[in-house]
Each structure stands twice: as C-alpha cells, then as structure tokens.
Design a protein around this motif. Sequence first.
Motif, mmCIF file in Angstrom:
data_model
loop_
_atom_site.group_PDB
_atom_site.id
_atom_site.type_symbol
_atom_site.label_atom_id
_atom_site.label_comp_id
_atom_site.label_asym_id
_atom_site.label_seq_id
_atom_site.Cartn_x
_atom_site.Cartn_y
_atom_site.Cartn_z
ATOM 1 N N HIS A 1 -3.680 0.878 1.079
ATOM 2 C CA HIS A 1 -4.471 0.934 -0.148
ATOM 3 C C HIS A 1 -4.373 -0.430 -0.828
ATOM 4 O O HIS A 1 -3.271 -0.947 -1.016
ATOM 5 C CB HIS A 1 -3.920 2.040 -1.058
ATOM 6 C CG HIS A 1 -4.738 2.319 -2.268
ATOM 7 N ND1 HIS A 1 -5.998 2.855 -2.223
ATOM 8 C CD2 HIS A 1 -4.469 2.111 -3.582
ATOM 9 C CE1 HIS A 1 -6.469 2.986 -3.459
ATOM 10 N NE2 HIS A 1 -5.560 2.533 -4.291
ATOM 11 N N VAL B 1 -6.060 -2.690 -4.181
ATOM 12 C CA VAL B 1 -6.895 -2.701 -5.376
ATOM 13 C C VAL B 1 -6.663 -4.032 -6.083
ATOM 14 O O VAL B 1 -5.530 -4.496 -6.198
ATOM 15 C CB VAL B 1 -6.523 -1.549 -6.342
ATOM 16 C CG1 VAL B 1 -7.360 -1.605 -7.610
ATOM 17 C CG2 VAL B 1 -6.649 -0.211 -5.669
ATOM 18 N N GLU C 1 -7.737 -5.618 -9.757
ATOM 19 C CA GLU C 1 -8.419 -5.317 -11.006
ATOM 20 C C GLU C 1 -7.790 -6.060 -12.164
ATOM 21 O O GLU C 1 -6.656 -6.534 -12.075
ATOM 22 C CB GLU C 1 -8.423 -3.812 -11.267
ATOM 23 C CG GLU C 1 -7.041 -3.196 -11.370
ATOM 24 C CD GLU C 1 -7.077 -1.672 -11.395
ATOM 25 O OE1 GLU C 1 -8.153 -1.090 -11.214
ATOM 26 O OE2 GLU C 1 -6.007 -1.078 -11.591
#
Length: 150
Positions: A123, A125, A127
């Motif tokens: 995973h 990410v 941001e």
Amino acid sequence: MLSMVKRDHLTVKSDLKLLNKVQQWFDQFCLQHVSQLGWSEGQLYRLNLALAEGFTNAVRHAHRALPPETTIEIQVSLWINKLEMRIWDHGKPFDPNAIAEPEPGTLQVGGYGWFLLRRLADHVVYERSTDGRNCLLIVKYANEGQGHGA
C-alpha cells in the motif's frame, strides 16, 4: 486492534549523500526488531529499496528548489503484522497517481519511481499533511500480498 511493537524516526537534511545513513539506520532497525518476527530477507530488501526510492524522490523532486538544509523526516512503525514507513517532505503537493505508468517495452521520462514503489509495497499513499508537509506512506504486510487492494 494489534499493538505496535516498535517505532523509530530519523530526520536528515535534503542531501543524496545521506542515503547510506538512511539505509543503515533502517537496516539497524530491522536487525534489532523486524527480523525476529519472521520477515524474510527479500521483504526487508524490498522495504529498504522502497525507502531509498522515497528518500531520493523527496531530495530530487520535492526539494529540488529548496535549500539543502531542508529536512526530510522518516518514521518507521513496526506492528505484529505490518511495517509502515512515512517520509515527510516540504515540497509542493502533487498527485503521483496522475503519472502515467510506463508501458512495457517503451521509454518515458519520469514516473518509474512511483511505479517501482507500488510494486515493492502492499500500500502506497502520497498526500498533503495538515501541517503543510507531504507524507509518503509505504506499508508492507508480514504475509506477502495481504494488503493488495486495500
């Protein structure tokens, strides 16, 4: 909810010469805490490679127009079933999902790092944090492939 086993952090200047220091710090963390939980050498190698990619991206891209004294903060959190790495930078926000994935057999400028990160981890990410920094979150589960699709 599973409890955290260990957490550590490192803050370094935005300098590619510090990559070895970052990787040695991570290797030491793994030696002391992760390897006893049955993680394979291959998993730890892929995590170290993902960390190197995330760090070098922060230096080369996010901090390209910033002074070398600009810091990059790295946090590693080990849980019973997963390891999470967070790399914070001070660059301008951008959406890495907007980068086209390279087509097999073709050449393109850029985008390979993001492509590689998604292959190394379960995973990923990237941001903007509420404190105005960007955070790259890299998660790897102890059981291969446990987090795909998460």
